[in-house]
Design a protein around this motif. Sequence first.
Motif, PDB file in Angstrom:
ATOM      1  N   ARG A 102       9.071  -4.372  14.889  1.00 30.81           N
ATOM      2  CA  ARG A 102       8.099  -5.395  15.230  1.00 30.81           C
ATOM      3  C   ARG A 102       6.772  -4.938  14.635  1.00 30.81           C
ATOM      4  NH1 ARG A 102       7.809  -9.617  18.280  1.00 30.81           N
ATOM      5  NH2 ARG A 102       9.807  -9.226  19.254  1.00 30.81           N
ATOM      6  N   ILE A 103       6.139  -5.824  13.904  1.00 34.41           N
ATOM      7  CA  ILE A 103       4.870  -5.473  13.271  1.00 34.41           C
ATOM      8  C   ILE A 103       3.798  -6.463  13.698  1.00 34.41           C
ATOM      9  CG2 ILE A 103       5.925  -4.382  11.263  1.00 34.41           C
ATOM     10  CD1 ILE A 103       5.345  -6.953   9.699  1.00 34.41           C
ATOM     11  N   SER A 104       2.566  -6.011  13.693  1.00 32.98           N
ATOM     12  CA  SER A 104       1.456  -6.938  13.905  1.00 32.98           C
ATOM     13  C   SER A 104       0.727  -7.039  12.575  1.00 32.98           C
ATOM     14  CB  SER A 104       0.525  -6.467  15.024  1.00 32.98           C
ATOM     15  OG  SER A 104       0.313  -5.090  14.955  1.00 32.98           O
ATOM     16  N   LEU A 105       0.535  -8.248  12.132  1.00 35.29           N
ATOM     17  CA  LEU A 105      -0.066  -8.482  10.825  1.00 35.29           C
ATOM     18  C   LEU A 105      -1.579  -8.387  10.927  1.00 35.29           C
ATOM     19  CD1 LEU A 105       2.154 -11.462   9.668  1.00 35.29           C
ATOM     20  CD2 LEU A 105       2.467  -9.033   9.238  1.00 35.29           C
ATOM     21  N   LYS A 106      -2.152  -7.700   9.969  1.00 34.89           N
ATOM     22  CA  LYS A 106      -3.596  -7.542   9.951  1.00 34.89           C
ATOM     23  C   LYS A 106      -4.157  -8.311   8.758  1.00 34.89           C
ATOM     24  CE  LYS A 106      -3.519  -3.181  12.299  1.00 34.89           C
ATOM     25  NZ  LYS A 106      -2.332  -2.401  12.261  1.00 34.89           N
ATOM     26  N   PRO A 107      -5.280  -8.992   8.934  1.00 38.31           N
ATOM     27  CA  PRO A 107      -5.878  -9.709   7.809  1.00 38.31           C
ATOM     28  C   PRO A 107      -6.354  -8.736   6.742  1.00 38.31           C
ATOM     29  CG  PRO A 107      -6.863 -10.377   9.904  1.00 38.31           C
ATOM     30  CD  PRO A 107      -6.013  -9.197  10.177  1.00 38.31           C
ATOM     31  N   MET A 108      -5.992  -9.020   5.486  1.00 38.59           N
ATOM     32  CA  MET A 108      -6.424  -8.201   4.356  1.00 38.59           C
ATOM     33  C   MET A 108      -6.208  -8.987   3.075  1.00 38.59           C
ATOM     34  SD  MET A 108      -3.278  -5.400   4.207  1.00 38.59           S
ATOM     35  CE  MET A 108      -3.473  -4.852   5.877  1.00 38.59           C
ATOM     36  N   ASP A 109      -6.729  -8.450   1.968  1.00 38.94           N
ATOM     37  CA  ASP A 109      -6.465  -9.087   0.686  1.00 38.94           C
ATOM     38  C   ASP A 109      -5.293  -8.376   0.019  1.00 38.94           C
ATOM     39  OD1 ASP A 109      -7.468  -6.744  -0.520  1.00 38.94           O
ATOM     40  OD2 ASP A 109      -9.454  -7.594  -0.779  1.00 38.94           O
ATOM     41  N   ASN A 110      -4.819  -8.935  -1.125  1.00 34.30           N
ATOM     42  CA  ASN A 110      -3.620  -8.375  -1.735  1.00 34.30           C
ATOM     43  C   ASN A 110      -3.834  -6.954  -2.265  1.00 34.30           C
ATOM     44  OD1 ASN A 110      -5.051  -9.008  -4.036  1.00 34.30           O
ATOM     45  ND2 ASN A 110      -3.599 -10.530  -4.777  1.00 34.30           N
ATOM     46  N   GLU A 111      -5.057  -6.593  -2.656  1.00 37.54           N
ATOM     47  CA  GLU A 111      -5.318  -5.230  -3.113  1.00 37.54           C
ATOM     48  C   GLU A 111      -5.138  -4.234  -1.965  1.00 37.54           C
ATOM     49  OE1 GLU A 111      -8.944  -4.725  -5.324  1.00 37.54           O
ATOM     50  OE2 GLU A 111      -9.002  -2.595  -4.842  1.00 37.54           O
ATOM     51  N   GLU A 112      -5.643  -4.583  -0.778  1.00 31.82           N
ATOM     52  CA  GLU A 112      -5.459  -3.723   0.390  1.00 31.82           C
ATOM     53  C   GLU A 112      -3.987  -3.625   0.758  1.00 31.82           C
ATOM     54  OE1 GLU A 112      -8.751  -6.111   2.383  1.00 31.82           O
ATOM     55  OE2 GLU A 112      -8.544  -4.347   3.673  1.00 31.82           O
ATOM     56  N   ALA A 113      -3.256  -4.724   0.649  1.00 35.27           N
ATOM     57  CA  ALA A 113      -1.838  -4.738   0.984  1.00 35.27           C
ATOM     58  C   ALA A 113      -1.046  -3.836   0.032  1.00 35.27           C
ATOM     59  CB  ALA A 113      -1.295  -6.166   0.948  1.00 35.27           C
ATOM     60  N   ILE A 114      -1.384  -3.876  -1.259  1.00 41.04           N
ATOM     61  CA  ILE A 114      -0.717  -3.011  -2.235  1.00 41.04           C
ATOM     62  C   ILE A 114      -1.025  -1.550  -1.929  1.00 41.04           C
ATOM     63  CG2 ILE A 114      -0.681  -2.316  -4.668  1.00 41.04           C
ATOM     64  CD1 ILE A 114      -1.042  -5.337  -5.336  1.00 41.04           C
ATOM     65  N   LEU A 115      -2.273  -1.266  -1.594  1.00 44.14           N
ATOM     66  CA  LEU A 115      -2.673   0.086  -1.225  1.00 44.14           C
ATOM     67  C   LEU A 115      -1.868   0.564  -0.019  1.00 44.14           C
ATOM     68  CD1 LEU A 115      -4.686   2.513  -1.389  1.00 44.14           C
ATOM     69  CD2 LEU A 115      -6.171   1.188   0.102  1.00 44.14           C
ATOM     70  N   GLN A 116      -1.760  -0.275   1.001  1.00 44.06           N
ATOM     71  CA  GLN A 116      -1.013   0.078   2.202  1.00 44.06           C
ATOM     72  C   GLN A 116       0.463   0.284   1.877  1.00 44.06           C
ATOM     73  OE1 GLN A 116      -2.235   0.366   5.664  1.00 44.06           O
ATOM     74  NE2 GLN A 116      -0.313   1.445   5.547  1.00 44.06           N
ATOM     75  N   MET A 117       1.032  -0.594   1.049  1.00 43.13           N
ATOM     76  CA  MET A 117       2.432  -0.483   0.664  1.00 43.13           C
ATOM     77  C   MET A 117       2.687   0.847  -0.039  1.00 43.13           C
ATOM     78  SD  MET A 117       4.622  -2.921  -1.925  1.00 43.13           S
ATOM     79  CE  MET A 117       3.575  -2.513  -3.323  1.00 43.13           C
ATOM     80  N   ASP A 118       1.802   1.208  -0.965  1.00 39.81           N
ATOM     81  CA  ASP A 118       1.951   2.464  -1.701  1.00 39.81           C
ATOM     82  C   ASP A 118       1.824   3.668  -0.779  1.00 39.81           C
ATOM     83  OD1 ASP A 118       0.370   1.424  -4.840  1.00 39.81           O
ATOM     84  OD2 ASP A 118       2.409   1.185  -4.078  1.00 39.81           O
ATOM     85  N   MET A 119       0.894   3.592   0.170  1.00 36.86           N
ATOM     86  CA  MET A 119       0.707   4.714   1.089  1.00 36.86           C
ATOM     87  C   MET A 119       1.918   4.896   1.999  1.00 36.86           C
ATOM     88  SD  MET A 119      -3.314   4.534   2.050  1.00 36.86           S
ATOM     89  CE  MET A 119      -3.269   6.069   2.958  1.00 36.86           C
ATOM     90  N   LEU A 120       2.593   3.813   2.345  1.00 35.87           N
ATOM     91  CA  LEU A 120       3.782   3.901   3.184  1.00 35.87           C
ATOM     92  C   LEU A 120       5.022   4.279   2.378  1.00 35.87           C
ATOM     93  CD1 LEU A 120       3.268   0.766   5.443  1.00 35.87           C
ATOM     94  CD2 LEU A 120       3.130   3.170   6.136  1.00 35.87           C
TER      95      LEU A 120
END
Length: 185
Positions: free
Chosen positions: A134-152
């Motif tokens: 279960r995840i809670s979605l946080k507002p962000m732009d696609n650059e932040e999402a890519i950064l988060q994806m890479d960090m995970l």
Amino acid sequence: MLIFNIRGENIEVTQSIREYVEKRISKLEKYFENDVKNTAHVNMKVYPDKQAKVEVTIPLPYLTLRAEEMSNDLYASVDLVTDKLERQIRKYKTKVNRKSREKGFKNLEFAAPEASADTDEQSDSKFEVVRTKRISLKPMDNEEAILQMDMLGHDFFIYEDAETSGIDIVYRRNDGRYGLIETGE
């Protein structure tokens, strides 16, 4: 300040293991604000073939640090995962700090001391869900999402687009570039 939540699968978390994990992962505290408490979730698992896997997840207000490593020695796995997390922080520190300042996030910037795919099984033409998150979605732009994806270390990331409030997905393509899936209305 890091608070530790350490658990073991197929292994008893002894006091010496707990102390070693806390000592090694506490090295990362130099990258966090002193007055902010963060929880490090550490999961250790020993497999029958004597492989030891260590997973560490540190949720922060606007991103999550996560790494996992496996080796023949539990203590070596702890060392490897700590080094991996430190490399992630160093690699993404500038981007995270810049985004934090742009968005006005507090307690997110990394301090300057000087982020597995489960296999799906199919049997008898029925799909079995082997893990649910279960995840809670946080507002962000696609650059932040890519950064988060890479960090995970994931191949995709689901998030709420800060501009449109829609649910979007960024993913890593086979050619190493990124794709974006926008949900329609």
